[in-house]
Scaffold this motif. Sequence first.
Motif: not given
Length: 140
Positions: A90-93
């Motif tokens: 969800a945090d783009g990682g």
Amino acid sequence: MTAILEKTLYTGQTRTTGGRDGQGKSSDGELAVRLSPPGSGRPGTNPEQLLGVGWSACFIGALRRAGQAQSIRLPDDVAVAADIALGNTADGGFALAAKLTVELPGLATDDKARLVEAAHQLCPYSKATRGNIEVTFEIP
């Protein structure tokens, strides 16, 4: 809690160049792999496949040790299939998830479950990933 080695039993040495588009080799020359990104269609394997093979092999060893401790003879055709998923967070990682399908033909369902649980506590790969990635088991 970080596990501290009391005694080193073995150290595998590898060197990788080029990342997912490179190659990896072991210091003893027994392993030499071409790497390619998943789904690229180019020749080579990827880190997720390598993790799956290593974890599966180690897990079978842990199953054998668990079987000895519980006086359960493992079938000769024991196998572990690993699905190692690479995905977005969800945090783009990025993160991994694993599903291990443990095949113990001929054993009772309760024995299979006990062996898999014990092996998951013993296996160094399971210990290394515990609490870090989602791990599920399928025991047909």
